[in-house]
Enzyme design. Structure first.
Site, PDB file in Angstrom:
ATOM      1  N   TRP A  98     -15.118   4.779 -10.249  1.00  0.00           N
ATOM      2  CA  TRP A  98     -14.197   3.777  -9.799  1.00  0.00           C
ATOM      3  C   TRP A  98     -13.033   4.437  -8.920  1.00  0.00           C
ATOM      4  CZ3 TRP A  98     -15.441   4.861 -14.753  1.00  0.00           C
ATOM      5  CH2 TRP A  98     -14.570   5.992 -15.753  1.00  0.00           C
ATOM      6  N   ARG A  99     -13.419   5.711  -8.595  1.00  0.00           N
ATOM      7  CA  ARG A  99     -12.589   6.306  -7.730  1.00  0.00           C
ATOM      8  C   ARG A  99     -13.212   6.433  -6.363  1.00  0.00           C
ATOM      9  NH1 ARG A  99     -10.415  11.581 -11.260  1.00  0.00           N
ATOM     10  NH2 ARG A  99      -8.714  10.352 -12.332  1.00  0.00           N
ATOM     11  N   GLU A 134      -9.310   0.569 -15.692  1.00  0.00           N
ATOM     12  CA  GLU A 134      -8.192   0.848 -16.591  1.00  0.00           C
ATOM     13  C   GLU A 134      -8.209   0.076 -17.737  1.00  0.00           C
ATOM     14  OE1 GLU A 134      -6.518   3.536 -16.408  1.00  0.00           O
ATOM     15  OE2 GLU A 134      -6.793   4.060 -14.304  1.00  0.00           O
ATOM     16  N   THR A 168     -11.411   3.355 -24.811  1.00  0.00           N
ATOM     17  CA  THR A 168     -13.048   3.963 -24.867  1.00  0.00           C
ATOM     18  C   THR A 168     -13.089   5.227 -24.011  1.00  0.00           C
ATOM     19  OG1 THR A 168     -13.629   1.528 -24.684  1.00  0.00           O
ATOM     20  CG2 THR A 168     -15.296   3.202 -24.361  1.00  0.00           C
ATOM     21  N   TYR A 172       1.189   0.095 -18.948  1.00  0.00           N
ATOM     22  CA  TYR A 172       0.502   1.294 -18.453  1.00  0.00           C
ATOM     23  C   TYR A 172      -0.535   0.721 -17.362  1.00  0.00           C
ATOM     24  CZ  TYR A 172      -3.597   3.896 -17.898  1.00  0.00           C
ATOM     25  OH  TYR A 172      -4.745   4.520 -17.581  1.00  0.00           O
ATOM     26  N   CYS A 176      -3.804  26.596 -16.347  1.00  0.00           N
ATOM     27  CA  CYS A 176      -3.151  25.306 -16.122  1.00  0.00           C
ATOM     28  C   CYS A 176      -2.038  25.676 -14.902  1.00  0.00           C
ATOM     29  CB  CYS A 176      -2.190  24.928 -17.307  1.00  0.00           C
ATOM     30  SG  CYS A 176      -1.078  23.334 -17.021  1.00  0.00           S
TER      31      CYS A 176
HETATM   32  S1  SF4 Z   1       0.529  25.107 -19.952  1.00  0.00           S
HETATM   33 FE1  SF4 Z   1      -0.713  24.562 -21.846  1.00  0.00          FE
HETATM   34  S2  SF4 Z   1       0.539  23.014 -23.106  1.00  0.00           S
HETATM   35 FE2  SF4 Z   1       1.483  23.370 -21.096  1.00  0.00          FE
HETATM   36  S3  SF4 Z   1       0.997  21.532 -19.756  1.00  0.00           S
HETATM   37 FE3  SF4 Z   1      -0.479  23.361 -19.315  1.00  0.00          FE
HETATM   38  S4  SF4 Z   1      -2.205  23.283 -20.621  1.00  0.00           S
HETATM   39 FE4  SF4 Z   1      -0.657  21.939 -21.481  1.00  0.00          FE
END
Ligand code: SF4
Length: 345
Positions: free
Chosen positions: A31-32, A44, A50, A127, A208
């Site tokens: 869908w992108r 969505e 699901t 949402y 992250c």
């Molecule tokens: S640092 Fe860790 S807990 Fe914080 S947003 Fe990133 S993945 Fe999530």
């Protein structure tokens, strides 16, 4: 003198880092392929209850059969439900169908562009309206769903319970984080980060892009955040499905308003307290879960001496034609038991 530079924003680095991460790691989802609001909407709604991997196959099949809002509006409800079969929560399909008709009737087939107008349509809540408005039309609307909620709560170290009305502060934070440019990409990036990196258990903080700003990480509270409402314990239910069979046909009934799986076909259930009759044959047992109920369903076959009268919601159907009906999940499993047992007759 007026400055031409963008006003300083404490949120800008978060958005910039997240978007840079998204460009490299985004999930490749059908869908992108474009920003068609119809495709965004269908995906969505499917994703509401699901898993993504399951939605992938259903989405492609659904948009092939109903390629645009006009095609969906023209379709028969049974056809829509048939193409939803296996996704569960069929109310979503009926509301999708009703909303398509409303878009054609009231908007000439053109999607409303703002979240406020979108929320006037059946089945479109805050949402979904935010997702369509931001992704398809670039409107600066936030979204808070399971994945983005987890990321936001951890990022700011939100220690209060979440869910429903308790999410209100998170909506405000999501609004504050939203960049003016590419809000749709930002929203999708939040969801992807939640699904791929900031996972429910063992988030991969070392990968992250927001790690340097994350309060939950800094305070060692990633797994406790967000504080989710306690799950209701499942209620155990026992029932008996009675397959009324005549030759190579069986009676099916359509679930009525207010029942689980409204509009879908299934086999009759024995009345409470009804005893097994002489001649009934046990075909097997089917277990299933539906809205906090864990059901164990015994399936018995009962032969009919004569064909029953057909009504709109009750009819005799050839076993070979059961596949073509839009059926409930347990009904489909009972049908398989029945067909397997009939093959041994
Ligand atoms: S640092 Fe860790 S807990 Fe914080 S947003 Fe990133 S993945 Fe999530």
């Amino acid at each position: 003198m007026r400055s031409t530079a963008a006003p300083p924003s404490p949120n800008r680095p978060v958005a910039a880092r997240l978007l840079a991460w998204y460009r490299r790691h985004r999930r490749d989802l059908p869908w992108r392929e474009n920003r068609d609001p119809y495709r965004v909407w269908v995906s969505e709604v499917m994703l509401q209850q699901t898993q993504v991997e399951r939605v992938r196959e259903f989405f492609t099949r659904f948009v092939e059969r109903f390629p645009d809002v006009a095609a969906l509006a023209r379709a028969r409800e049974q056809d829509v439900l048939k193409h939803w079969e296996g996704l569960g929560y069929y109310r979503r399909a009926r509301q999708l169908h009703a909303a398509a008709k409303q878009i054609v009737a009231e908007h000439g087939g053109d999607f409303p562009r703002t979240a406020a107008e979108l929320r006037e349509l059946p089945g479109i809540g805050r949402y979904t309206a935010g997702a369509i408005a931001s992704i398809a039309f670039g409107e600066p609307e936030p979204i808070v769903e399971a994945n983005s909620r987890r990321v936001i709560a951890r990022l700011v170290g939100y220690g209060k319970p979440v869910g429903g009305a308790a999410d209100e502060p998170l909506w405000s934070i999501a609004t504050a984080l939203l960049p003016r440019r590419e809000p749709g990409l930002f929203n999708q990036a939040l969801m992807d980060l939640g699904a791929m990196v900031c996972t429910v258990t063992r988030p991969r903080c070392d990968r992250c892009p927001l790690a340097a700003s994350c309060v939950a990480r800094a305070t060692g509270r990633t797994e406790e955040t967000p504080v989710l409402p306690r799950q209701r314990a499942a209620k155990l239910v026992r029932e008996t499905a009675v397959v009324l069979r005549r030759g190579n046909s069986a009676v099916v009934e359509r679930r009525g308003p207010g029942e689980w799986w409204e509009g879908l076909w299934d086999f009759p259930r024995a009345a409470a307290g009804e005893r097994r009759r002489a001649g009934d044959r046990l075909l097997g047992t089917v277990t299933y879960t539906v809205t906090h109920h864990r059901v164990t369903c015994r399936v018995v076959e009962r032969r009919l001496a004569r064909a029953p009268a057909a009504t709109n919601n009750r009819r005799l159907v050839a076993l070979a034609a059961l596949d073509r009906l839009a059926m409930t999940a347990p009904g489909r499993r009972i049908a398989r038991l029945l067909v397997a047992s009939a093959a041994l007759d």
